[in-house]
Design a protein around this motif. Sequence first.
Motif, mmCIF file in Angstrom:
data_model
loop_
_atom_site.group_PDB
_atom_site.id
_atom_site.type_symbol
_atom_site.label_atom_id
_atom_site.label_comp_id
_atom_site.label_asym_id
_atom_site.label_seq_id
_atom_site.Cartn_x
_atom_site.Cartn_y
_atom_site.Cartn_z
ATOM 1 N N UNK A 1 15.812 -0.691 -51.466
ATOM 2 C CA UNK A 1 16.623 -1.879 -51.217
ATOM 3 C C UNK A 1 15.993 -3.095 -51.893
ATOM 4 N N UNK A 2 14.701 -3.314 -51.663
ATOM 5 C CA UNK A 2 14.017 -4.506 -52.171
ATOM 6 C C UNK A 2 14.009 -4.558 -53.690
ATOM 7 N N UNK A 3 13.832 -3.418 -54.327
ATOM 8 C CA UNK A 3 13.776 -3.359 -55.793
ATOM 9 C C UNK A 3 15.040 -3.925 -56.410
ATOM 10 N N UNK A 4 16.190 -3.574 -55.852
ATOM 11 C CA UNK A 4 17.463 -4.078 -56.380
ATOM 12 C C UNK A 4 17.744 -5.492 -55.887
ATOM 13 N N UNK A 5 17.464 -5.739 -54.627
ATOM 14 C CA UNK A 5 17.861 -6.993 -53.990
ATOM 15 C C UNK A 5 17.160 -8.205 -54.590
ATOM 16 N N UNK A 6 15.865 -8.088 -54.866
ATOM 17 C CA UNK A 6 15.105 -9.258 -55.317
ATOM 18 C C UNK A 6 15.539 -9.736 -56.704
ATOM 19 N N UNK A 7 16.174 -8.856 -57.471
ATOM 20 C CA UNK A 7 16.635 -9.222 -58.815
ATOM 21 C C UNK A 7 18.122 -9.559 -58.865
ATOM 22 N N UNK A 8 18.785 -9.564 -57.728
ATOM 23 C CA UNK A 8 20.239 -9.782 -57.722
ATOM 24 C C UNK A 8 20.571 -11.265 -57.707
ATOM 25 N N UNK A 9 21.743 -11.584 -58.228
ATOM 26 C CA UNK A 9 22.214 -12.964 -58.207
ATOM 27 C C UNK A 9 22.478 -13.423 -56.773
ATOM 28 N N UNK A 10 22.915 -12.488 -55.933
ATOM 29 C CA UNK A 10 23.177 -12.840 -54.534
ATOM 30 C C UNK A 10 21.918 -13.309 -53.827
ATOM 31 N N UNK A 11 20.795 -12.617 -54.075
ATOM 32 C CA UNK A 11 19.531 -12.997 -53.451
ATOM 33 C C UNK A 11 19.057 -14.335 -53.998
ATOM 34 N N UNK A 12 19.178 -14.521 -55.305
ATOM 35 C CA UNK A 12 18.758 -15.788 -55.910
ATOM 36 C C UNK A 12 19.547 -16.971 -55.349
ATOM 37 N N UNK A 13 20.834 -16.749 -55.148
ATOM 38 C CA UNK A 13 21.684 -17.817 -54.621
ATOM 39 C C UNK A 13 21.314 -18.163 -53.191
ATOM 40 N N UNK A 14 21.070 -17.132 -52.375
ATOM 41 C CA UNK A 14 20.777 -17.408 -50.964
ATOM 42 C C UNK A 14 19.396 -18.037 -50.799
ATOM 43 N N UNK A 15 18.471 -17.770 -51.709
ATOM 44 C CA UNK A 15 17.145 -18.362 -51.602
ATOM 45 C C UNK A 15 17.168 -19.852 -51.932
ATOM 46 N N UNK A 16 18.210 -20.317 -52.639
ATOM 47 C CA UNK A 16 18.329 -21.734 -52.975
ATOM 48 C C UNK A 16 18.908 -22.548 -51.828
ATOM 49 N N UNK A 17 19.452 -21.881 -50.841
ATOM 50 C CA UNK A 17 20.081 -22.575 -49.726
ATOM 51 C C UNK A 17 19.062 -23.328 -48.909
ATOM 52 N N UNK B 1 27.885 -4.677 -54.581
ATOM 53 C CA UNK B 1 28.369 -5.484 -55.695
ATOM 54 C C UNK B 1 27.691 -6.854 -55.819
ATOM 55 N N UNK B 2 27.105 -7.370 -54.747
ATOM 56 C CA UNK B 2 26.390 -8.648 -54.836
ATOM 57 C C UNK B 2 24.880 -8.460 -54.846
ATOM 58 N N UNK C 1 18.221 0.286 -39.395
ATOM 59 C CA UNK C 1 18.901 -0.428 -40.469
ATOM 60 C C UNK C 1 18.136 -1.693 -40.816
ATOM 61 N N UNK C 2 18.430 -2.259 -41.976
ATOM 62 C CA UNK C 2 17.661 -3.369 -42.529
ATOM 63 C C UNK C 2 18.518 -4.625 -42.660
ATOM 64 N N UNK C 3 17.964 -5.754 -42.212
ATOM 65 C CA UNK C 3 18.590 -7.047 -42.453
ATOM 66 C C UNK C 3 17.650 -7.819 -43.373
ATOM 67 N N UNK C 4 18.068 -8.105 -44.629
ATOM 68 C CA UNK C 4 17.166 -8.750 -45.576
ATOM 69 C C UNK C 4 17.043 -10.251 -45.309
ATOM 70 N N UNK C 5 16.006 -10.855 -45.910
ATOM 71 C CA UNK C 5 15.912 -12.311 -45.842
ATOM 72 C C UNK C 5 17.025 -12.935 -46.698
ATOM 73 N N UNK C 6 17.493 -14.106 -46.357
ATOM 74 C CA UNK C 6 17.004 -15.000 -45.304
ATOM 75 C C UNK C 6 17.630 -14.727 -43.936
ATOM 76 N N UNK C 7 18.583 -13.794 -43.857
ATOM 77 C CA UNK C 7 19.313 -13.541 -42.614
ATOM 78 C C UNK C 7 18.402 -12.948 -41.541
ATOM 79 N N UNK C 8 17.360 -12.239 -41.962
ATOM 80 C CA UNK C 8 16.444 -11.622 -41.011
ATOM 81 C C UNK C 8 15.719 -12.664 -40.170
ATOM 82 N N UNK C 9 15.520 -13.882 -40.733
ATOM 83 C CA UNK C 9 14.762 -14.907 -40.008
ATOM 84 C C UNK C 9 15.408 -15.232 -38.668
ATOM 85 N N UNK C 10 16.740 -15.341 -38.642
ATOM 86 C CA UNK C 10 17.434 -15.668 -37.395
ATOM 87 C C UNK C 10 17.379 -14.513 -36.398
#
Length: 355
Positions: free
Chosen positions: A339-355, A302-303, A235-244
């Motif tokens: 996964x990456x194709x959808x995730x990198x363009x999602x609002x959820x990914x954009x929001x978490x990268x600003x954290x 959905x996110x 299974x896959x844990x995407x960034x930024x959660x994968x860092x921990x």
Amino acid sequence: MENTDKGRRRRSKTFYGTYKDACRELSVAEVNHGLEKRTPAIGEAYNAWYLPWLELQVESGKKKQGTADEYISIWNRIVSPRWESTPIDKVKPAELQSWLLGLNKGNANLSMILLRKVGDLAVRNKVVDANVFRLEYDMPLATSRKKNLSVYNLSKAEEMFERLKGSNIEAQFIVSCFGGARVGESLGIRASEVYEIERDGVRFAVAPIKRRMTKVGDMPRPDGDLKTPQSERETLIPEPYCDRVLAIAKERMGNGIEWLADRGDGLPMNANSFMYFFYQLAGPDSIPLSNLRASWRTIGQFDWGVDSDTLEVLMGHVLDGVSGKHYIRPSIMNIADSFAKAYKDSEGYAACKKR
């Protein structure tokens, strides 16, 4: 001695008449009831036939040990207190029906599955002619309490991610809530098995699911002993959660610790311990641990905008149709690309990268 609904019992009767007539009455009773075949109590049948049958089911792979433990628990908690001493041929359907309606739906269903099998084994061993538990009974319509279906939305999941940082349950929380692993699966991962990949500019931690911890115990079930054959996966844990997760795995290995979900003494944490610490740390914001996987599934679609088939494969589910069952066999790189194709363009990914 006579068969009764409480087993074989010595009975008495007051007879008015001559001594000769009383002796004749006793002789008739002894003949009539002395010829009665003693039938085992339900508890005797359970121990003599059901438990060995259940053990054989587990050994042959037809049932999981966790399933067997659940039926043994139902016997000990629910069935035995009421029916253990009752002879199989003395079960009254009306009494059984009344007892069933006093249980919650889940306990009633499991109890009847167990009792039907006990009855089948009694018929097979020729101690009764028919299985009273195979009659049609009305079952309770609802459980005694409603199941908690709460999930975390992305905002709340990230809040819990920050709250649990540095705790002894951080890694397993991330693998479940941001990687979709079942509770027991998140506890059975070795630190050395976790690795990093990058696809289409998105980094992932890959967590192989090969084994699982149960609610109690010090070690996982044997490799491959998962809920279904398809449950063995990566299974896959995407960034930024994968860092921990990657950092925790590296730290564990540097300290000579084998398990990602180390409990503090070199052994993996079991599910009951995980639950205890989670409820302590999450406080009023806690949800059932099994709902972390549901949270991930909802967030993923959905996110993060990941397509349903990709998420289903990551969950260890078989896709629909003949192709899904027999032909579609994506590699972890195929899955990560999707996964990456959808995730990198999602609002959820954009929001978490600003954290």
